[in-house]
Design a protein around this motif. Structure first.
Motif, PDB file in Angstrom:
ATOM      1  N   HIS A  26       0.646  -1.279  -0.183  1.00 26.05           N
ATOM      2  CA  HIS A  26      -0.307  -0.176   0.477  1.00 26.05           C
ATOM      3  C   HIS A  26       0.962   1.377   0.034  1.00 26.05           C
ATOM      4  N   GLY A  27       2.010   0.791   0.110  1.00 20.97           N
ATOM      5  CA  GLY A  27       2.899   2.320  -0.704  1.00 20.97           C
ATOM      6  C   GLY A  27       3.487   2.168  -1.630  1.00 20.97           C
ATOM      7  N   LEU A  28       2.847   3.730  -2.213  1.00 22.93           N
ATOM      8  CA  LEU A  28       3.008   4.316  -3.580  1.00 22.93           C
ATOM      9  C   LEU A  28       3.924   5.346  -4.152  1.00 22.93           C
ATOM     10  N   ARG A  29       4.451   5.042  -5.633  1.00 23.53           N
ATOM     11  CA  ARG A  29       5.048   6.174  -5.864  1.00 23.53           C
ATOM     12  C   ARG A  29       5.023   6.415  -6.924  1.00 23.53           C
ATOM     13  N   ILE A  30       5.198   7.597  -7.553  1.00 30.36           N
ATOM     14  CA  ILE A  30       5.056   8.604  -9.035  1.00 30.36           C
ATOM     15  C   ILE A  30       5.800   7.900  -9.179  1.00 30.36           C
ATOM     16  N   PRO A  31       5.608   7.585 -10.509  1.00 35.02           N
ATOM     17  CA  PRO A  31       6.926   7.513 -11.661  1.00 35.02           C
ATOM     18  C   PRO A  31       7.465   8.633 -12.173  1.00 35.02           C
ATOM     19  N   MET A  32       8.977   8.656 -12.368  1.00 37.02           N
ATOM     20  CA  MET A  32       9.881   9.892 -12.753  1.00 37.02           C
ATOM     21  C   MET A  32      11.148   9.638 -13.026  1.00 37.02           C
ATOM     22  N   ALA A  33      11.496   9.936 -14.601  1.00 34.36           N
ATOM     23  CA  ALA A  33      12.656   9.887 -14.796  1.00 34.36           C
ATOM     24  C   ALA A  33      13.684   9.624 -13.645  1.00 34.36           C
ATOM     25  N   GLU A  34      14.644   8.714 -13.569  1.00 30.44           N
ATOM     26  CA  GLU A  34      15.319   8.147 -12.260  1.00 30.44           C
ATOM     27  C   GLU A  34      16.366   9.973 -12.265  1.00 30.44           C
ATOM     28  N   ALA A  35      16.683  11.001 -13.491  1.00 31.70           N
ATOM     29  CA  ALA A  35      17.755  11.854 -12.878  1.00 31.70           C
ATOM     30  C   ALA A  35      17.243  12.847 -12.845  1.00 31.70           C
ATOM     31  N   SER A  36      15.838  13.576 -12.642  1.00 32.23           N
ATOM     32  CA  SER A  36      14.209  14.368 -13.284  1.00 32.23           C
ATOM     33  C   SER A  36      14.984  15.636 -11.995  1.00 32.23           C
ATOM     34  N   THR A  37      14.666  14.555 -11.052  1.00 35.91           N
ATOM     35  CA  THR A  37      14.139  15.526 -10.231  1.00 35.91           C
ATOM     36  C   THR A  37      13.732  14.799  -8.314  1.00 35.91           C
ATOM     37  N   ARG A  38      13.504  14.847  -7.372  1.00 37.71           N
ATOM     38  CA  ARG A  38      13.372  14.244  -5.967  1.00 37.71           C
ATOM     39  C   ARG A  38      12.305  13.820  -6.123  1.00 37.71           C
ATOM     40  N   SER A  39      11.779  14.675  -6.324  1.00 41.75           N
ATOM     41  CA  SER A  39       9.515  15.099  -6.024  1.00 41.75           C
ATOM     42  C   SER A  39       9.244  15.497  -6.880  1.00 41.75           C
ATOM     43  N   LEU A  40       7.979  15.655  -6.564  1.00 36.89           N
ATOM     44  CA  LEU A  40       6.569  16.548  -7.335  1.00 36.89           C
ATOM     45  C   LEU A  40       6.532  17.332  -6.693  1.00 36.89           C
ATOM     46  N   ASN A  41       5.632  18.400  -6.338  1.00 35.13           N
ATOM     47  CA  ASN A  41       5.046  19.540  -6.170  1.00 35.13           C
ATOM     48  C   ASN A  41       3.328  18.974  -5.232  1.00 35.13           C
ATOM     49  N   LEU A  42       3.465  18.979  -3.917  1.00 29.11           N
ATOM     50  CA  LEU A  42       2.676  18.019  -3.448  1.00 29.11           C
ATOM     51  C   LEU A  42       1.071  18.007  -3.931  1.00 29.11           C
ATOM     52  N   SER A  43       0.713  19.153  -4.200  1.00 28.51           N
ATOM     53  CA  SER A  43      -1.158  18.838  -4.576  1.00 28.51           C
ATOM     54  C   SER A  43      -0.596  18.861  -6.047  1.00 28.51           C
ATOM     55  N   THR A  44       0.798  18.411  -6.891  1.00 27.40           N
ATOM     56  CA  THR A  44       0.482  17.921  -7.882  1.00 27.40           C
ATOM     57  C   THR A  44       0.153  16.708  -7.702  1.00 27.40           C
ATOM     58  N   ALA A  45       1.248  16.209  -7.111  1.00 24.22           N
ATOM     59  CA  ALA A  45       1.529  14.274  -6.872  1.00 24.22           C
ATOM     60  C   ALA A  45      -0.050  13.787  -6.344  1.00 24.22           C
ATOM     61  N   ILE A  46      -0.684  15.137  -5.203  1.00 22.32           N
ATOM     62  CA  ILE A  46      -2.453  14.642  -4.961  1.00 22.32           C
ATOM     63  C   ILE A  46      -3.130  15.062  -6.205  1.00 22.32           C
ATOM     64  N   ALA A  47      -3.164  15.273  -7.585  1.00 19.69           N
ATOM     65  CA  ALA A  47      -4.050  15.093  -8.716  1.00 19.69           C
ATOM     66  C   ALA A  47      -3.659  14.278  -8.892  1.00 19.69           C
ATOM     67  N   ILE A  48      -2.540  14.257  -9.452  1.00 24.28           N
ATOM     68  CA  ILE A  48      -1.728  12.914 -10.461  1.00 24.28           C
ATOM     69  C   ILE A  48      -2.130  11.677  -9.754  1.00 24.28           C
ATOM     70  N   THR A  49      -2.835  11.310  -8.187  1.00 25.04           N
ATOM     71  CA  THR A  49      -2.808  10.378  -7.729  1.00 25.04           C
ATOM     72  C   THR A  49      -4.430  10.159  -7.465  1.00 25.04           C
ATOM     73  N   LEU A  50      -5.283  10.887  -7.367  1.00 25.46           N
ATOM     74  CA  LEU A  50      -6.888  11.455  -7.196  1.00 25.46           C
ATOM     75  C   LEU A  50      -7.286  11.296  -8.478  1.00 25.46           C
ATOM     76  N   TYR A  51      -7.013  11.538  -9.428  1.00 29.19           N
ATOM     77  CA  TYR A  51      -7.618  11.700 -10.665  1.00 29.19           C
ATOM     78  C   TYR A  51      -7.451  10.435 -11.129  1.00 29.19           C
ATOM     79  N   GLU A  52      -6.492   9.238 -11.061  1.00 29.40           N
ATOM     80  CA  GLU A  52      -6.321   7.784 -11.005  1.00 29.40           C
ATOM     81  C   GLU A  52      -7.545   7.464 -10.009  1.00 29.40           C
TER      82      GLU A  52
END
Length: 152
Positions: free
Chosen positions: A118-144
């Motif tokens: 039940h631990g989930l991540r939003i996939p990102m390119a390896e060298a791109s960034t350490r994390s997404l903005n919180l509200s962006t991550a919420i939107a991506i996961t919520l709409y899935e």
């Protein structure tokens, strides 16, 4: 109904954006103390615009209080860059809780470890960034979750 949980959010803009997302999807927003801002803060209201008063909001003193109130029927999903499973591999159900950590630290590693599948991540390119903005991550996961459950 889906549930958004923000544990110790620090930035009012992200809480306001989460409130707007919750309202747009018919979800409930849960804020777990400590909060890095006042709920009367003009930035929270501004981000939520005139919708903030309509947000289905619950504030909790700590996560264990929320968990106990939702137990035993609720399922919790813990979003973290440290989780091994992609968010789109989860099988979301109506009534699920999507849990996000604070902007500067995320969720505690022990919490993510204990979550197991039940631990989930939003996939990102390896060298791109350490994390997404919180509200962006919420939107991506919520709409899935909305897409899978058909709750709209």
């Amino acid at each position: 109904m889906l549930h958004l949980v923000l544990i110790a959010p620090e930035i009012p803009h992200n809480a306001g954006a989460a409130g707007r997302l919750a309202l747009a999807t018919g979800s409930r927003l849960h804020l777990v103390k400590p909060l890095g801002f006042s709920l009367d803060d003009k930035h929270v209201r501004r981000t939520g615009l005139d919708y903030w008063k309509d947000v289905d909001l619950q504030v909790w003193d700590d996560f264990s209080e929320l968990r106990q109130a939702a137990y035993p029927s609720a399922r919790f999903w813990f979003l973290s860059t440290k989780a091994g499973r992609a968010h789109w591999d989860a099988e979301f159900s109506d009534g699920d809780y999507l849990v996000f950590g604070c902007e500067s630290r995320g969720l505690p590693e022990a919490m993510v470890r204990e979550a197991g599948m039940h631990g989930l991540r939003i996939p990102m390119a390896e060298a791109s960034t350490r994390s997404l903005n919180l509200s962006t991550a919420i939107a991506i996961t919520l709409y899935e979750a909305v897409r899978q459950t058909g709750t709209l």
